[in-house]
Enzyme design. Structure first.
Site, PDB file in Angstrom:
ATOM      1  N   THR A 109      -6.799  -5.057   0.166  1.00  0.00           N
ATOM      2  CA  THR A 109      -5.672  -5.401   0.940  1.00  0.00           C
ATOM      3  C   THR A 109      -5.981  -6.638   1.346  1.00  0.00           C
ATOM      4  O   THR A 109      -5.128  -7.169   1.524  1.00  0.00           O
ATOM      5  CB  THR A 109      -5.453  -3.647   1.908  1.00  0.00           C
ATOM      6  OG1 THR A 109      -5.451  -2.294   1.400  1.00  0.00           O
ATOM      7  CG2 THR A 109      -4.304  -3.653   2.956  1.00  0.00           C
ATOM      8  N   ASP A 165       0.752  -0.965  -0.053  1.00  0.00           N
ATOM      9  CA  ASP A 165      -0.461  -0.116  -0.261  1.00  0.00           C
ATOM     10  C   ASP A 165       0.889   1.156   0.010  1.00  0.00           C
ATOM     11  O   ASP A 165       0.920   2.414  -0.657  1.00  0.00           O
ATOM     12  CB  ASP A 165      -0.968  -0.148   1.506  1.00  0.00           C
ATOM     13  CG  ASP A 165      -1.706  -0.948   0.930  1.00  0.00           C
ATOM     14  OD1 ASP A 165      -3.145  -0.954   1.035  1.00  0.00           O
ATOM     15  OD2 ASP A 165      -0.985  -2.512   1.530  1.00  0.00           O
TER      16      ASP A 165
END
Ligand SMILES: Nc1ncnc2c1ncn2[C@@H]1O[C@H](COP(=O)(O)O)[C@@H](OP(=O)(O)O)[C@H]1O
Ligand SMILES: [Mg+2]
Length: 358
Positions: free
Chosen positions: A178, A110
Site C-alpha cells: 500500500t 484497499d
C-alpha cells in the site's frame, strides 16, 4: 519361611482397592476424553440447527474449487486496485502505526478490493473462516455469486480434493505494498489469497493488477509458475523491505559479507515472485528474501504456500514453520528461499535475538 495362612489387614485392603480404582480411572479417562472431543467436534458451528447431527460443522470443501475462486478473487480485487489508482482517487490516510513507528496507509483501493475479494470468497464458501487485512463493512455488502466454473489450466493440473471446512483458514491481502501504491510505484503492488489447512499454507495466489499477471500454486497439486533454473547460494542477492526494513541490511551483510547485493523492494508478494521464474519486465530477481520486523500473516501466507508448493521454504529467522491459524501476527521475522540449502542459510544468520523483532 513365610507362613502358609495369609491374614489381610483392613488398611491393606483399603489401599489395594484405592490403587485398583486409580488404575481403572486412568484407563477409562482417555476413552471418556475421546468421546467428549468427538461430541464437541460434531456440534454444529455456532450451535445452529442446520448441520445434520454428527456431521462436521461446515461439511467438506473442495480445495480445487477454493483455488479457482481464490484466483478469481485476486483478479477481481486487482481490478478495483487498478481502477482507483488510474482514477487518482486514492483518499490515502494513515490507519495507524507499525510497532516500529512507520505510518500504515489505507486507501480506497484497499477497501474496495477487500470488499470484492471478501464477499466473493464468502459467497462461494460461507462456512470457511476468512481473515482479511481490512475490515469488511457489513452495512455495505456486495451481492456476488460464484458460478463454480474452474478455469481450464486449473482443471488440467489439479484434481478435486476435499477437506473439512473447519480445517480451512483463508487469508486475504487486498492490496500488498500500500505504501508503494500511494507513491505510484505500481510494479510492487499485488493482491493475494492464501488457503491454509490446519494452519499449513496449501494454496497461494499472487496477482499483479497493473500487468495482469497471476501466479498460483497448490501444495501436492500443481502450479502455473516455477522456480528459476539456478540460484546464487554463495553470494546471494537479498531482497528486503524498502519501507519496513528494520535492521535487515545489517543482518544480510553480517551473514553474506559486505559485497552482498541488497535489493530494497515493496510488497511481500513482489519479493516472493522475485525468487521465481516470472516473465515480467518490471520484476526484479533475487536469491533470498529476508524480513526482520514484525509482519502480518495475510502479507506472507500466499508466498509461503507458493514456495512450499514449488519445493521452497519460508520460515522464521530461526527456521520455524509459520502456522496460519489463530493470531494474525508473525513475530519471528522471515527468510525465504528455493532450491537452496535453507537450513544452512539459517545457520549462517547472526545473533537473531538481537536483530529480529527490532
Ligand atoms: N513491521 C511491520 N508491521 C506491520 N506490517 C508490516 C511490517 N513490515 C511489513 N509489513 C507489511 O508487510 C507488507 C510488505 O511489507 P514491505 O513492503 O515493507 O516488505 C506490507 O503490507 P501492506 O502493504 O499490505 O500493508 C507492510 O505493511
Ligand atoms: Mg495490504
Amino acid at each position: 519361611m513365610a507362613p502358609m495362612g495369609i491374614r489381610l489387614s483392613p488398611l491393606g485392603m483399603a489401599v489395594f482397592c484405592l490403587l485398583g480404582l486409580g488404575v481403572l480411572y486412568h484407563l477409562y479417562s482417555g476413552f471418556l476424553a475421546g468421546r467428549f472431543a468427538f461430541f464437541m467436534l460434531s456440534e454444529p458451528a455456532g450451535g445452529g440447527p442446520e448441520a445434520p447431527h454428527g456431521s462436521a460443522p461446515g461439511g467438506a470443501v473442495d480445495l480445487r474449487e477454493l483455488l479457482a475462486v481464490s484466483v478469481l478473487a485476486a483478479v477481481r480485487g486487482g481490478e478495483e486496485v487498478k481502477r482507483v489508482r488510474e482514477g487518482n482517487v486514492l483518499n490515502a490516510k494513515a490507519k495507524g502505526k507499525t510497532r516500529e513507528g512507520a505510518e500504515e496507509q489505507l486507501t480506497t483501493g484497499d477497501l474496495l478490493s477487500n470488499r470484492r475479494m471478501f464477499y466473493l470468497l464468502k459467497a462461494a464458501f460461507p462456512a470457511v473462516q476468512i481473515n482479511s487485512e481490512e475490515r469488511v463493512d457489513t452495512a455495505d455488502q456486495e451481492t456476488v455469486s460464484w458460478d463454480r466454473s474452474i478455469p481450464e489450466d486449473i482443471k488440467q493440473k489439479i484434481q478435486p480434493q476435499e477437506v473439512p471446512a473447519e480445517s480451512v483458514t483463508v487469508w486475504i491481502d487486498p492490496l500488498d505494498a500500500t505504501q508503494e501504491y500511494t507513491e505510484d510505484l505500481r510494479q510492487y503492488v499485488t493482491t493475494m489469497v492464501c488457503v491454509a489447512v490446519n494452519g499449513k499454507p496449501v494454496i497461494g495466489v499472487i496477482h499483479k493488477p497493473f500487468s495482469s499477471y497471476t501466479a498460483w500454486a497448490m501444495v501436492d497439486g500443481g502450479s502455473n509458475v516455477k522456480a528459476r533454473s539456478s540460484y546464487n547460494e554463495k553470494t546471494p542477492r537479498i531482497i528486503v523491505s524498502r519501507s519496513h526494513a528494520g535492521k535487515v541490511e545489517q543482518v544480510a551483510r553480517q551473514t553474506f559479507g559486505n559485497k552482498t547485493v541488497i535489493i530494497p523492494a515493496g510488497g511481500a508478494g513482489y519479493k516472493v515472485l522475485a525468487l521465481l521464474d516470472v516473465p515480467e519486465k518490471n520484476q526484479e530477481e533475487a536469491d533470498v528474501y529476508i524480513h526482520v520486523t514484525y509482519i502480518k500473516k495475510w502479507d506472507i501466507c500466499a508466498g509461503n504456500a507458493v514456495l512450499r508448493a514449488l519445493g521452497g521454504h519460508m520460515t522464521t529467522l530461526t527456521g520455524e514453520e509459520i502456522s496460519y491459524t489463530g493470531s494474525d501476527g508473525n513475530e519471528g521475522g522471515l527468510i525465504a528461499s528455493i532450491n537452496m540449502n535453507h537450513k544452512a542459510l539459517i545457520e549462517k544468520l547472526p545473533d537473531l535475538e538481537k536483530t529480529s523483532h527490532k
